[in-house]
Scaffold this active site. Structure first.
Site, PDB file in Angstrom:
ATOM      1  N   CYS A  30      30.985  28.726  13.926  1.00  0.00           N
ATOM      2  CA  CYS A  30      30.360  28.684  15.870  1.00  0.00           C
ATOM      3  C   CYS A  30      31.268  27.921  16.232  1.00  0.00           C
ATOM      4  O   CYS A  30      31.397  28.769  17.472  1.00  0.00           O
ATOM      5  CB  CYS A  30      28.804  28.929  15.286  1.00  0.00           C
ATOM      6  N   HIS A  83      24.562  24.102  14.960  1.00  0.00           N
ATOM      7  CA  HIS A  83      24.421  25.056  15.691  1.00  0.00           C
ATOM      8  C   HIS A  83      25.582  25.273  16.945  1.00  0.00           C
ATOM      9  O   HIS A  83      25.481  23.845  17.410  1.00  0.00           O
ATOM     10  CB  HIS A  83      23.028  26.628  15.929  1.00  0.00           C
ATOM     11  N   ASP A  99      25.157  33.714  22.482  1.00  0.00           N
ATOM     12  CA  ASP A  99      25.267  32.981  21.025  1.00  0.00           C
ATOM     13  C   ASP A  99      25.606  34.628  20.621  1.00  0.00           C
ATOM     14  O   ASP A  99      25.259  35.237  20.524  1.00  0.00           O
ATOM     15  CB  ASP A  99      23.323  32.794  20.713  1.00  0.00           C
TER      16      ASP A  99
END
Length: 207
Positions: A30, A83, A99
């Site tokens: 990510c 994250h 996201d």
């Protein structure tokens, strides 16, 4: 009326990238996915890069619950060690979260993302409470580096296939990911917030 105005502004918002599928994406990377999204925004000039931020979500225990993730699309959360998402604070005062791992809209209005994906810390055990390192996108592009060593097991095998493009590095570093994951304000770049501070600082309701 204020709610109607915010909804109208959100409906008129033009995303910073064409579609989720158009974004560079590698599962479990990510931090690099968001770096690539920052790079896309920089090269396409639709929005000022200064309006965008890379947001690392973690805590001291590296156990953070996030709901509405593709890895667990039911009602329960995924417990990530960290994250990373992108935050865009538009000139009209609306904030949006990008996201690439959520089942929520892409991009998602900030307040909806908070309510559905992060919920409240009030009902969460203290060890799971989230913190947020918010780094301006231009600083993130300039300073972030990863040799992807964190994605190898003790035998040197990849836990997940790495991106096909070369590792991201700077003139000063080949690996500083932990400085971004750390929620120690004295370390790394950007500013560190609790959930309530993050919401107060960036919620569209505060404009």
């Amino acid at each position: 009326m204020e709610g109607d105005s915010r909804a109208a502004t959100a409906s008129q918002y033009q995303p910073a990238c064409p579609t989720r599928d158009a974004c560079v994406y590698s599962s479990c990377y990510c931090e690099e996915n968001i770096w690539k999204l920052c790079e896309y925004i920089k090269t396409h000039n639709q929005y000022l890069l200064e309006e965008c931020y890379a947001v690392f979500i973690s805590n001291e225990k590296k156990m953070v619950p996030i709901w509405k993730q593709q890895a667990r699309p039911e009602n329960g959360p995924v417990i990530w060690d960290y994250h990373v998402v992108l935050l865009h604070v538009s000139r009209e005062g609306q904030s949006f979260i990008y996201d690439l791992d959520t089942i929520l809209p892409f991009p998602c209005p900030f307040d909806i993302y908070i309510e559905d994906a992060l919920k409240s810390d009030d009902d969460i055990h203290p060890q799971f409470r989230r913190k947020f390192r918010v780094v301006r996108a231009d600083s993130y592009l300039k300073n972030f580096a990863s040799d992807r060593s964190h994605m190898k097991d003790s035998s040197g095998n990849w836990r997940e296939p790495p991106p096909e493009y070369p590792c991201i590095e700077t003139g000063d570093s080949k690996m500083n990911l932990n400085d971004f994951i750390s929620m120690d304000p004295a370390v790394g770049w950007g500013a560190v917030y609790t959930l309530s501070e993050f919401v107060h600082r960036f919620s569209s309701k505060n404009y």
